[in-house]
Design an enzyme around this catalytic site. Structure first.
Site, PDB file in Angstrom:
ATOM      1  N   GLN A 140     -14.989  -1.908  -5.738  1.00  0.00           N
ATOM      2  CA  GLN A 140     -13.533  -1.819  -5.868  1.00  0.00           C
ATOM      3  C   GLN A 140     -13.050  -2.474  -7.165  1.00  0.00           C
ATOM      4  O   GLN A 140     -11.883  -2.343  -7.512  1.00  0.00           O
ATOM      5  CB  GLN A 140     -12.854  -2.518  -4.679  1.00  0.00           C
ATOM      6  CG  GLN A 140     -13.145  -1.853  -3.342  1.00  0.00           C
ATOM      7  CD  GLN A 140     -12.539  -2.598  -2.163  1.00  0.00           C
ATOM      8  OE1 GLN A 140     -13.221  -2.790  -1.170  1.00  0.00           O
ATOM      9  NE2 GLN A 140     -11.289  -3.008  -2.234  1.00  0.00           N
ATOM     10  N   ARG A 143      -7.950  -5.050   4.088  1.00  0.00           N
ATOM     11  CA  ARG A 143      -6.616  -4.457   4.097  1.00  0.00           C
ATOM     12  C   ARG A 143      -5.571  -5.557   4.216  1.00  0.00           C
ATOM     13  O   ARG A 143      -4.717  -5.556   5.099  1.00  0.00           O
ATOM     14  CB  ARG A 143      -6.501  -3.475   5.243  1.00  0.00           C
ATOM     15  CG  ARG A 143      -6.387  -2.049   4.682  1.00  0.00           C
ATOM     16  CD  ARG A 143      -6.121  -1.033   5.679  1.00  0.00           C
ATOM     17  NE  ARG A 143      -5.136  -0.119   5.146  1.00  0.00           N
ATOM     18  CZ  ARG A 143      -5.079   1.150   5.483  1.00  0.00           C
ATOM     19  NH1 ARG A 143      -5.934   1.650   6.325  1.00  0.00           N
ATOM     20  NH2 ARG A 143      -4.139   1.910   4.978  1.00  0.00           N
ATOM     21  N   CYS A 144      -5.649  -6.482   3.299  1.00  0.00           N
ATOM     22  CA  CYS A 144      -4.883  -7.710   3.429  1.00  0.00           C
ATOM     23  C   CYS A 144      -4.821  -8.374   2.070  1.00  0.00           C
ATOM     24  O   CYS A 144      -5.746  -8.278   1.299  1.00  0.00           O
ATOM     25  CB  CYS A 144      -5.629  -8.614   4.414  1.00  0.00           C
ATOM     26  SG  CYS A 144      -5.108 -10.312   4.427  1.00  0.00           S
ATOM     27  N   GLU A 173      -1.746  -2.118   2.780  1.00  0.00           N
ATOM     28  CA  GLU A 173      -2.266  -2.931   3.867  1.00  0.00           C
ATOM     29  C   GLU A 173      -1.245  -3.264   4.946  1.00  0.00           C
ATOM     30  O   GLU A 173      -1.609  -3.793   6.003  1.00  0.00           O
ATOM     31  CB  GLU A 173      -2.772  -4.238   3.291  1.00  0.00           C
ATOM     32  CG  GLU A 173      -1.666  -5.096   2.757  1.00  0.00           C
ATOM     33  CD  GLU A 173      -2.144  -6.114   1.746  1.00  0.00           C
ATOM     34  OE1 GLU A 173      -1.545  -7.178   1.659  1.00  0.00           O
ATOM     35  OE2 GLU A 173      -3.118  -5.831   1.063  1.00  0.00           O
TER      36      GLU A 173
END
Ligand code: CDP
Length: 784
Positions: free
Chosen positions: A221, A368-369, A738
């Site tokens: 990523q 996702r945070c 997120e």
């Protein structure tokens, strides 16, 4: 002569995703699709024990097996000074174990062979003699006097404590608690779960002995950051390292860290002179790569008799596993957890955090945070609902009473954040209206009278996403800016290259839309490229919903730079002064004469064919954007549940989600992001769990044990929106990637707690399976 402007894909249009053409046809190019001539395959031998001393590693039998090219051990890596590597949190992590194994699944040896099957067979023939040691599986055990020392490799490490960290004002907080009419307490555990991307992690390292160039295909990523870390660790010149992230099948934070497999494959390719591929299987992904959460939280809320919150006090113990490898901004040891005051105007707050080594896999990632915002949001939303229940107030009314009000923005929180914007009452009102809240509350009361167990849960979350700005936020010293490079070709088509990397979020579409909005080039004419460090401008990557707040802003800014040059060219072409030109998306025209115009395509052609005297040719530029602040998306989620008293089964009857991510670039993609997040939140609330037995055996290492929701279990989602633009983002956008995973777990759990509150149940930790609900009801004497 004015040319007609054709434009499709401006901001706010739900155009179809450009990338889906290749994905739906099976023509994506994922890591495992890549085959290189002469490529070898690598399999990793992992520890069966959570904590054990390595007495010996015997590779003789494995080395003699067919197809085997090399067997790599920790001792061999040590000879090249690569047995240990730095982590993103300034700790060290074993690449291949030399002295001890410290978690089940840790990398011990690697076999490189002609085929994957040969590598796996030979891996099973490597003999390791272990002396098993007692395992530590929680912070509570880690801090017991006399607990075994996990990190005896570190000279000054005398216990299992990693860090202590604080935010807020202790004295003011304690004073407010001393005056409080009521204190609401919640001790809760946000269990370990896993991002579980559909595609697991992997790499192909291809080091060319003749040129010295190392090309590493990797499911990363953050490819640029990996390149720099590799250069620093291996000493290879950075221009000789090329990291390419091909299509990525989901990341969710799991693909941010550098894993030992990447380092071993690269070292092996360097020494052998052939490409080496390593791809995890599912079991390896779940047992050894970056987990999420594992926070033990104590929260106290001070409330006065009118239901106004006066202070918040939080302590948390984080379970960081065997190496402190959290992927988060360096300065913040518990991530951005201190956003824990949430959407509420809380005058005083104090947060303390302590991290501990345990015999579990390392790498608390931002699943996702935005770096531990999920845990913070969960704690405050659970506390607020519990406070309302304990005070006998309505959950929605209690929130309304305590919200930061729209006129208070920009708002300085008690733990040091400056919230850029928000309108929490509005989001709440939209959610309540959509739900038909007043009627529903009456319906709940009527059903309860009939003996039904039913409830409504609310969560009004606030996030903080879009790191940097760079002065405050860095990873290993790299400032958290991001970048966009835009080239407009002579025919008016464009190429946009970015420092971010999509893993399924639709960047090829939404960032093209930003160019459409700013320059009027149709989205279909803008190719978006990410993930190749030899061609993309330097960026910190995609995680923590930072792409739109940071790289989206960079895209708008570079397009605006090009528009200024386009104005000069238009002035030359139209023989009019620059200040007499008016911009209308896609063209410049002479004020008062709208048909005397030049389109962006005509201007682009002129940039290569007919320039004003002395102007540099071309229409291209680059912008590195360092945001002045984070963005603060928010929303209100509301859930209705029905519980079967006989079995403890929870059924989600309704889920209403109102999100505010400022201006939406592509509303369809935003809704897709929210649907995905609500599903992940549902999984975390009810099903997903990585846990450990007392010996440190990991439970939850396959999809029979680690339960992901499918379409069958997932509830139907009803979405709503409000739009509060970010005042500092050039497009008024905030991140959204997120939000739903951050905001929804508390809404689901609060609904269960609301349903069980008439029976005196105020806490159940996630995941809430029927067993826990059944036991809670039985413990309160419900026998049906
Ligand atoms: O960093 P990441 O891409 O995971 O998260 P994001 O910036 O929140 O973006 C997720 C997707 O939603 C991207 O394709 C965005 O461009 C899109 N989005 C949008 O269309 N409008 C917003 N206000 C925020 C995100």
């Amino acid at each position: 002569m004015a040319t007609e402007v054709h434009m499709h894909g401006r901001i706010g249009e739900s155009i179809k995703r450009k990338e889906d053409g290749r994905f739906l046809r099976g023509k994506g190019n994922y890591l495992d699709d890549i085959e290189l001539p002469g490529m070898l395959h690598m399999a990793i031998l992992r520890s069966p024990h959570a904590h054990a001393r390595i007495k010996s590693v015997d590779t003789a039998a494995a080395s003699a097996m067919p197809g085997v090219v090399a067997v790599v051990t920790g001792d061999l890596m040590a000879q090249h000074k690569l047995a240990w590597m730095p982590t993103l949190s300034y700790d060290t992590q074993a690449v291949l174990a030399t002295d001890k194994v410290r978690f089940q699944g840790q990398e011990v040896a690697a076999v490189i062979a002609e085929t994957l099957y040969q590598a796996e067979d030979a891996r099973d023939a490597v003999e390791v003699d272990y002396e098993v040691l007692p395992a530590i599986t929680s912070p509570d055990k880690a801090k017991e006097p006399g607990a075994p020392l996990i990190r005896d490799d570190k000279e000054n490490q005398k216990d299992n404590h990693i860090y202590h960290w604080e935010a807020g004002d202790q004295a003011a907080t304690e004073a407010a608690f001393a005056r409080a009419d009521k204190v609401v307490r919640l001790r809760t555990f946000y269990p370990r779960c896993h991002p579980t991307p559909l595609e697991t992690c992997g790499c192909i390292a291809d080091v060319n002995g003749a040129t010295g160039k190392a090309t590493i295909y990797m499911t990363s990523q953050a490819p640029h950051a990996v390149r720099t870390v590799f250069a620093l660790v291996t000493g290879l010149p950075e221009q000789n390292i090329r990291v390419i992230s091909p299509d990525i099948g989901g990341g969710f934070g799991n693909k941010v860290p550098v894993y030992p497999g990447y380092v071993v494959a690269t070292a092996a390719s360097l020494l052998i002179g052939r490409p080496v591929k390593w791809v995890e299987d599912r079991n390896e992904n779940l047992i050894s790569t970056g987990f999420a959460r594992d926070f033990h939280m104590d929260g106290d809320l001070a409330v006065d008799k009118d239901g106004k919150i006066t202070a918040l006090r939080v302590h948390l113990d984080s379970d960081n596993g065997a190496f402190f490898a959290d992927a988060q901004p360096t300065k913040f040891k518990a991530g951005l957890f201190h956003i824990v005051t949430g959407s509420y105007d809380i005058p005083a707050a104090h947060v303390t955090a302590d991290g501990y080594y345990t015999n579990k896999a390392p790498g608390g990632v931002a699943f996702r945070c935005s770096f531990r915002v999920t845990e913070a949001s969960y704690l405050i939303e659970r506390l607020v609902t519990n406070a309302a229940i304990e005070l006998g107030m309505d959950q929605a009314d209690f929130r309304m009473k305590n919200f930061i009000q729209p006129e208070q923005f920009p708002y300085a929180s008690a733990t040091g954040w400056i919230y850029d914007s928000g309108d929490y009452p509005k989001a709440m009102n939209v959610a309540l209206e959509k739900l038909g809240y007043d009627e529903l509350r009456k319906d709940v009361e009527a059903r309860r009278k009939k003996g039904e167990v039913t409830g409504i849960g609310i969560a009004s979350f606030t996030e903080v996403v879009g790191a940097g700005h760079g002065a405050e936020f860095d990873i290993l010293g790299l400032r958290m800016f991001d970048s966009a490079e835009l080239r407009v070709h002579p025919t008016g088509k464009a190429l946009l290259r970015m420092g971010t990397k999509s893993q399924g979020q639709g960047h090829e579409t939404t960032f093209a839309q930003i160019v459409t909005e700013e320059l009027g080039i149709p989205a279909a004419d803008v190719a978006v490229e990410e993930g190749d460090t030899d061609t993309a401008p330097y960026g910190l990557g995609t995680y923590a919903s930072r792409s739109t707040p940071v790289a989206g802003a960079a895209t708008a800014m570079v397009a605006r730079k090009l528009r200024e040059k386009a104005r000069k060219i238009a002035s030359h072409l139209l023989e009019a002064a620059e200040e007499d030109l008016e911009w209308e998306t896609g063209r410049f025209y002479v004020k008062g004469s709208p048909d005397k115009a030049k389109t962006i395509q005509e201007i682009a052609f002129a940039a290569y064919t007919n320039l004003p005297e002395g102007m540099e040719a071309g229409l291209e530029g680059v912008h590195y954007y360092d945001p002045p602040n984070m963005t603060y998306p928010f929303g209100t989620y509301a859930v209705v549940v029905d519980i079967d008293k006989g079995t403890g089964q929870v059924k989600v009857r309704r889920m209403v989600a109102v999100d505010d991510c400022g201006v939406r670039i592509n509303p369809m993609i935003v809704e897709g992001q929210i649907h995905g997040g609500l599903t992940e939140g549902f999984g975390i609330a009810f099903m997903e769990l990585i846990t450990f037995d007392n010996d440190g055996n990991c439970i939850g290492t396959n999809f029979m044990d680690y339960l992901l929701p499918t379409a069958w279990e997932t509830p139907r989602f009803e979405l709503g929106e409000t739009v509060t633009p970010s005042p500092h983002h050039p497009l008024g956008a905030k991140g959204v990637g997120e939000s739903a995973t951050v905001g929804s777990p508390a809404a689901y759990v609060n609904a269960v707690i609301d349903a069980l509150s008439p029976y005196g149940v105020t806490n159940i930790d996630m995941p809430i399976g029927p067993d826990k609900v059944w036991a809670a009801l039985r413990s309160k004497g419900v026998t049906e």
